[in-house]
Design a protein around this motif. Sequence first.
Motif, PDB file in Angstrom:
ATOM      1  N   ALA C 105       0.840  -1.209   0.000  1.00  0.00           N
ATOM      2  CA  ALA C 105       0.000   0.000   0.000  1.00  0.00           C
ATOM      3  C   ALA C 105       0.868   1.250   0.000  1.00  0.00           C
ATOM      4  N   LEU C 106       1.945   1.246   0.789  1.00  0.00           N
ATOM      5  CA  LEU C 106       2.811   2.421   0.827  1.00  0.00           C
ATOM      6  C   LEU C 106       3.494   2.631  -0.525  1.00  0.00           C
ATOM      7  N   LEU C 107       3.952   1.527  -1.120  1.00  0.00           N
ATOM      8  CA  LEU C 107       4.610   1.645  -2.429  1.00  0.00           C
ATOM      9  C   LEU C 107       3.629   2.155  -3.483  1.00  0.00           C
ATOM     10  N   VAL C 108       2.415   1.620  -3.471  1.00  0.00           N
ATOM     11  CA  VAL C 108       1.431   2.049  -4.470  1.00  0.00           C
ATOM     12  C   VAL C 108       1.062   3.510  -4.251  1.00  0.00           C
ATOM     13  N   VAL C 231      -1.330  21.843  -7.426  1.00  0.00           N
ATOM     14  CA  VAL C 231      -1.251  20.429  -7.792  1.00  0.00           C
ATOM     15  C   VAL C 231      -0.050  19.770  -7.126  1.00  0.00           C
ATOM     16  N   SER C 232       1.064  20.489  -7.063  1.00  0.00           N
ATOM     17  CA  SER C 232       2.244  19.873  -6.456  1.00  0.00           C
ATOM     18  C   SER C 232       2.023  19.670  -4.962  1.00  0.00           C
ATOM     19  N   ARG C 233       1.360  20.629  -4.302  1.00  0.00           N
ATOM     20  CA  ARG C 233       1.038  20.444  -2.888  1.00  0.00           C
ATOM     21  C   ARG C 233       0.108  19.256  -2.703  1.00  0.00           C
ATOM     22  N   ALA C 234      -0.887  19.161  -3.576  1.00  0.00           N
ATOM     23  CA  ALA C 234      -1.863  18.073  -3.454  1.00  0.00           C
ATOM     24  C   ALA C 234      -1.168  16.722  -3.604  1.00  0.00           C
ATOM     25  N   THR C 235      -0.179  16.660  -4.497  1.00  0.00           N
ATOM     26  CA  THR C 235       0.533  15.407  -4.716  1.00  0.00           C
ATOM     27  C   THR C 235       1.268  14.975  -3.448  1.00  0.00           C
ATOM     28  N   THR C 236       1.957  15.942  -2.822  1.00  0.00           N
ATOM     29  CA  THR C 236       2.649  15.624  -1.573  1.00  0.00           C
ATOM     30  C   THR C 236       1.648  15.176  -0.515  1.00  0.00           C
ATOM     31  N   ARG C 237       0.567  15.945  -0.384  1.00  0.00           N
ATOM     32  CA  ARG C 237      -0.446  15.605   0.624  1.00  0.00           C
ATOM     33  C   ARG C 237      -1.004  14.223   0.391  1.00  0.00           C
ATOM     34  N   VAL C 239       0.409  11.537  -0.841  1.00  0.00           N
ATOM     35  CA  VAL C 239       1.282  10.462  -0.370  1.00  0.00           C
ATOM     36  C   VAL C 239       1.325  10.439   1.156  1.00  0.00           C
ATOM     37  N   VAL C 240       1.463  11.623   1.769  1.00  0.00           N
ATOM     38  CA  VAL C 240       1.574  11.682   3.229  1.00  0.00           C
ATOM     39  C   VAL C 240       0.290  11.167   3.886  1.00  0.00           C
TER      40      VAL C 240
END
Lengths: 155, 301, 260
Positions: C105-108, C231-237, C239-240
Amino acid sequence: MGKQHRIEVMVGTFMVLGFLALFFLAMRVSNLSLDTDADGYRLSARFANVGSLKVRSPVTMAGVRIGRVEEVRFDKATYEAVVIVRIDAGIDTIPEDTFANVFTSGLLGEQYLGLEPGGSQDYLRDGDEIANTQSALVLEQMIGQFLFKKAGESG
Amino acid sequence: MDYGNTDPLSRQPLAVDARSADRACMREQPFATASDVLVSIRGLSFRRGDRLIFDNIDLDIRRGSVTAVMGPSGSGKTTLLKLITGQLHPDAGRIEVDGEDVHRLDKAGLYRLRRRMGMLFQSGALLTDLTVFENVAYPLREHTDLSPSLLRKLVLLKLEAVGLRGARDLLPNELSGGMARRVALARAIALDPLMLLYDEPFTGQDPIAMGMLVALIRQLNDAAGLTSILVSHDVRETASIADDLYVIAEGQIIAHGTPAELAADPSAWVRQFMDGLPDGPMHFHYPAPSLEEDFRTRGTV
Amino acid sequence: MRFESLARLGRVGLGALERLGRGHLLLVGIVLGVGEILRRPGLLWAQIFNIGVLSLLIVGVSGLFVGMVLGLQGYYVLAQFGAEQSLGVMVATSLVRELGPVVTALLVAGRAGSALTAEIGLMKATEQLSGLEMMAVDPIRRILTPRFFGGVLAMPLLAAIFSAVGVIGGYFVGVGLLGVDDGAFWSQMQSKVDFEEDVVNGMIKSLVFGVVVTWIALFQGYDSVPTAEGVSRATTRSVVHAALVVLGVDFVLTALMFGD
């Protein structure tokens, strides 16, 4: 169309791989075998103490697994433990006077039910009871008895 | 120039819309509202946060006309288009398109209405993983059951209309900005809509692409009998094709008329906007205390 | 001043509740769109490809190494008790119950979840979603639903592959390098690892993680501020949040499944 086709092939491969892995986990890693419940026959045995014998614990004869414990329950009339085991279908020549012991594999290992064949020409059949049983050895009891005996000798 | 009285027959779709039957079964009676007005906006107010974007405005768009809504950046022009297409909800007032109150429709009704509207987004909004051909074919595949050969012919016709039949196998990222907009235009007219909405069609275009778009908008409007709504701040290009101009600023309609009328309008607001004057009612300076006072009282850093 | 900070706290809390509500409404919308993938299964295949097939390499390689490390570490601990024979049990149980579902799950989330968020966010920023809506196509059903079900279906399969490859990795190290008995490795494993208790529960976990990871990724993309920065912030959020929620949900599920 070619691209779509390639995607479908790769997704298909992926699905096959996934289900192969699942199949491997089921058949090779875990104990799912297709002949478990339907085949074989049931025997019962009564013990004063079964220790930590559990459902699915192995039943062995001469060290080879020939079945599994299917049920462990308490008989409130006799204060005994009743163990129901399922013996694999091919093993149909267990003598009537067979001895059942609760053994431990290694010092810390799991407990299992070991059968020692007797000399009778009559064989146990489905629903029969193994009459000769010996309970599990409980470490504390053994140590207690040992100390008691030592104290008796010296005194 | 009077484009207001286009023959109503020419507005009929080319038997493409397989669900044109939908139109018959809608609530409106075909000729009860067959007035001159396609879009009627009454008492529209809309606020975003604390800011009042529109303050009780009325606006009409005549059938068959090219109506332009102009105003400085941030005056809510794009918001107006989103309100007309039902992507946003007004705080007060009503918007009727072809006799239907846009914001009273349920989702199915709204989608049915949108099939008769085409919208050209500022960025083109093409689907980036599909080719030009597939992009134009998308609404047709979605809403009709055409045979592959008919679909192909139609898509090629639409692409021909915007002059990009040869670019059908390109991907959107291989197109220039002007070409992307033309493809988007082909897609917007794929279902033979009743009206087309253009969001800043001229922004960021080189003069040649701009000229092409100007000609195309007018051509499409007249040839297919569309009604066009154009939102822009490019005064010259817009004035050259519009029949009707609205100028909005600070939530109000500050001027309305034909391009000729507005060119002659003496009001300071209209003059500043139409002539692109650096200072006027719209100030060059962002609101601030006087420079002297600022130096004196807030001199510390 | 005190009231100021209190008011800010209230606003943050309200904002969080609002996002939570929007997220759940979006999930309902996505799931209700299931008819769309029945009508156009091609959309689903494409997404299983994007999420499953493209994550296959990283999941397989990670599984192999995790299994090998488990073989090494497990051997040293078990050898102290003379119980090296149980190495297979230890490797298989940890993989099937925990590491397979969780690490996958973490990898995906890192490999496919971030890509999903960026893709949806970019579609929003470039008005593609509005464009679909204006073509009277519901972007939730058309764009989000296939991605969601693609992720939910791909996740358990990836986890199964991770665990299977891991067991083989553990076998190579334990039996091949360290000399654990071949027969004991497999037979102990087979007698102690239970199909329903361990394998099926692991797959259920992984299915839940599939829902969580793809849902968070799609919501973050759909709810992003439509600019490059947003969008870049959303991408980080994405994953976290996905990582934290997966670990939290894992604790709850483990307590429920193996608690008694």
